[in-house]
Scaffold this active site. Structure first.
Site, PDB file in Angstrom:
ATOM      1  N   CYS A 380      -8.911  -5.399   6.585  1.00 14.60           N
ATOM      2  CA  CYS A 380      -8.399  -5.789   5.195  1.00 14.60           C
ATOM      3  C   CYS A 380      -6.656  -6.052   5.658  1.00 14.60           C
ATOM      4  O   CYS A 380      -6.993  -6.768   6.216  1.00 14.60           O
ATOM      5  CB  CYS A 380      -8.528  -5.160   3.831  1.00 14.60           C
ATOM      6  SG  CYS A 380      -8.237  -3.319   4.354  1.00 14.60           S
ATOM      7  N   GLY A 383      -6.469  -1.923   6.646  1.00 18.19           N
ATOM      8  CA  GLY A 383      -7.809  -0.928   7.334  1.00 18.19           C
ATOM      9  C   GLY A 383      -8.227   0.192   6.862  1.00 18.19           C
ATOM     10  O   GLY A 383      -8.614   0.870   7.049  1.00 18.19           O
ATOM     11  N   ARG A 422      -5.217   7.297   3.168  1.00 20.55           N
ATOM     12  CA  ARG A 422      -4.279   7.952   3.053  1.00 20.55           C
ATOM     13  C   ARG A 422      -4.107   8.515   1.325  1.00 20.55           C
ATOM     14  O   ARG A 422      -3.890   8.444   0.295  1.00 20.55           O
ATOM     15  CB  ARG A 422      -2.845   6.955   2.180  1.00 20.55           C
ATOM     16  CG  ARG A 422      -2.548   5.759   4.189  1.00 20.55           C
ATOM     17  CD  ARG A 422      -2.228   4.705   3.451  1.00 20.55           C
ATOM     18  NE  ARG A 422      -0.358   5.558   3.200  1.00 20.55           N
ATOM     19  CZ  ARG A 422       0.831   5.830   4.368  1.00 20.55           C
ATOM     20  NH1 ARG A 422      -0.108   5.560   5.644  1.00 20.55           N
ATOM     21  NH2 ARG A 422       2.069   5.617   3.658  1.00 20.55           N
TER      22      ARG A 422
END
Length: 643
Positions: A380, A383, A422
């Site tokens: 994307c 990533g 994240r």
């Protein structure tokens, strides 16, 4: 129904108790935002308003929105504003990680606490060359497979996270790719997230790799090392002749072009020989976050609102004699709502459309691997959000090992934890909307909004779990676990308690010394405490020893949430039922308070009697002694004459 009890807050959990029995509990980290407001008290009796004013008490509503998509509604009666402010301030204050002084071992899954070993074992299972010196001598490592591939290897180019700070130290890359080529590719990929291996089909050699967008910019820049790396990935097939490398750009085409103009990103061009670029149209985290907010609003309004129970408007102050009694000092929990039907406004949130777009892209990847026997590169923008959604979901469909408990948890460790989703950023920020001054962390905000939902926050991992639910519901015999495990993982990933979900990368966790502290391992904890509840009794390994058969991604077949559907009555019947239950519980509370007041008065009478006895020398004459038989005895002849 309506329950009357106590709402407690510890350092890490919210707990609602009724008669010392826990009815509702959730980690504080699961709270995304909370809203409070003062309820107008025009419906209270004059003496009740006088008591509230004298003691500075107010009536409040409290709505707690969880990151898992549910909404809990509370009514707080006669509370002090400072207590409410302290409560909201604790919600908005970040919590430190939990360190256990004596963790409970949970065999056989305590070995899962070594995430690097688990990832290496997964690569070895897929046929990747793993040097023996990287494996500890006492590790339970399976023997190398007979079809061990020589086209992929484990590299230490990212030792001490020098190549990419969001990747793990050990990466699986093509054997022909030297460390110098990897460094060239890192300089050309966003956040230095180079193409690395996620999955390899041992029968055909077809692979799923992942990375971030190339930094081609407006000038359509090129990088020889990056082009070579993609060429090596394509040639890693057992029969690569006339086979193209499919590059799945998960973004809408317009977003990719916007990144190319504004941020110097973009997508692969014709400079990459023997490759095909496909755009999947999956929206970014900001669009998904907006959709989740709409999901919460739909859940909030799906059932009767708390305001209708509070009777905020009343034409006559004294006309509510018993029709709307008010208990004192307690929390009345109205309910915890989630979406569970097609009549709940779910279509307007676009939530199912986002789920469907992920499933469509995933099935495209599966088709390329299993039908065309070609390799796929998925990315994307950075990533670490949409990319693990697709790579891990595709592996669930392709690989039966990932549909076991150990395989599923290893998949999360490899694709989400190790490769840098994240977690901390996506679960950060608590928005508090209140008319009170709230202390949050070090700062103090005035009336209004305290804290904000982080712009980086998004239910990316929750969205993936919802996609897993669709597979589980359509093929229940193929999974060793059930929905309960997914719900527990959804709660734990944002709790800020378990080691795997703290930080944004392995570098963060090593910097915080997470792996060396005695922190709870999520998989060992889950297996030790909840294994009887999440094991799927209908699981059959022989049901689907290969890829899952056809997946139906029609919107009518999709389940909007991982919570089970709630059987509800019609809105009017439900509202009437809640009103009656609230009145009953409030009347019972009023009777209890009156009994307590009577006991206090009797105690005062006894104190006065003792003082009178000490002063006069004898006890005071009671009314029943002055009038033998009492008042009831004197009224009996009168009642007899009237009858």
């Amino acid at each position: 129904g309506v329950l009357v009890g106590r709402l407690l807050q510890t350092t890490y959990r919210l707990i609602f108790q009724v008669d010392s029995q826990t009815i509702f509990t959730t980690p504080v980290g699961c709270v995304s935002h909370a809203t409070t407001r003062v309820v107008r008290t025009s419906h209270l009796r004059r003496h009740e308003r006088a008591v509230n004013n004298h003691f500075h008490l107010e009536c409040y509503t409290l709505e707690i929105f969880l990151r898992t998509g549910t909404v809990s509604l509370f009514a707080i009666w006669r509370a002090n504003s400072s207590d409410i402010s302290d409560f909201l301030g604790m919600l908005a204050t970040p919590k430190p990680p939990i360190v256990l002084s004596n963790p409970t071992p949970a065999e056989p899954f305590m070995r899962m606490k070594n995430p690097r070993l688990r990832t290496l074992k997964e690569y070895l299972r897929m046929g990747v060359i793993v040097p023996s010196y990287l494996l500890p001598g006492d590790a339970e490592v399976p023997p190398p497979p007979a079809d061990l591939s020589k086209t992929w290897r484990i590299t230490e180019a990212n030792k001490d996270f020098s190549l990419c700070s969001t990747y793990p130290e050990l990466l699986a890359v093509p054997s022909l790719a030297t460390d110098a080529i990897l460094k060239q590719s890192a300089s050309f990929r966003a956040k230095a997230r180079i193409p690395v291996l996620s999955y390899r089909d041992k029968n055909t050699g077809a692979t799923i790799s992942r990375c971030s967008q190339p930094l081609v910019g407006m000038l359509n820049k090129r990088c020889k090392g990056d082009e070579l790396l993609l060429n090596y990935i394509q040639n890693s097939l057992m029969n690569s002749k006339n086979k193209a490398l499919y590059i799945m750009d998960l973004r809408p085409r317009g977003n990719a072009l916007a990144n190319q103009i504004a941020k110097g990103g973009g997508h692969e061009s014709s400079n990459y020989s023997n490759s095909k670029v496909l755009f999947c149209g999956i929206h970014n985290i900001h669009v998904v976050s907006e959709s989740m907010l709409k999901v919460q609003e739909a859940a909030r309004y799906h059932d009767v609102r708390i305001a209708s129970l509070l009777r905020e408007e009343s034409d006559d102050d004294d006309s509510v004699d018993g029709s709307s009694p008010r208990p004192g000092g307690l929390m009345a929990r109205v309910g915890s709502e989630s979406l569970g039907g097609r009549d709940s406004g779910i279509e307007e949130t676009k939530w199912l459309q986002h789920i469907r777009s992920i499933l469509v892209a995933c099935l495209e990847v599966v088709s390329i691997i299993s039908d065309h026997h070609s390799s796929v590169l998925v990315h994307c923008s950075d990533g670490w959000d949409r990319t693990p959604q697709i790579t891990s979901l595709a592996q669930l469909i392709l690989d039966p090992h990932t549909r076991t408990y150990e395989g599923f948890t290893s998949l999360i460790e490899k694709e989400w934890v190790s490769l840098g989703h994240r977690f901390s950023s996506r679960c950060s920020g608590v928005k508090i909307t209140s008319g009170l001054p709230v202390v949050a962390g070090r700062g103090v905000d005035g009336p209004g909004v305290c804290g904000e939902l982080s712009s980086a926050g998004s239910p990316t991992f929750i969205q993936w779990l919802v996609c897993v639910v669709q597979l589980l519901e359509q093929h229940p015999h193929a999974f060793e676990f059930n929905r309960q495990l997914l719900w527990l993982i959804a709660e734990q990933h944002c709790s800020g308690v378990h080691s795997s979900f703290i930080g944004n990368s392995d570098a963060d966790r090593y910097r915080l010394n997470i792996y060396h502290k005695k922190m709870p391992c999520p998989w060992a904890t889950l297996y030790a405490q909840h294994s009887p509840t999440f094991i799927n009794q209908s699981y059959s390994p022989s049901y689907c020893p290969g890829p899952l058969p056809e997946i139906n991604f029609s919107l009518r077949r999709l389940d909007p949430w991982i919570l089970p559907s709630v059987n509800r009555q019609t809105t009017l019947d439900r509202q009437r039922q809640l009103e009656l239950e609230l009145q009953r519980t409030c009347l019972e509370e009023r009777v209890r308070l009156q009994e307590e007041e009577m006991q206090k008065l009797q105690q005062k009478v006894r104190i006065l009697e003792n003082r009178y006895t000490e002063d006069v020398g004898h006890r005071p004459v009671e009314v029943t002694e002055a009038y033998p038989g009492g008042k009831a005895a004197r009224l009996q002849p009168i009642l007899a004459e009237r009858s």
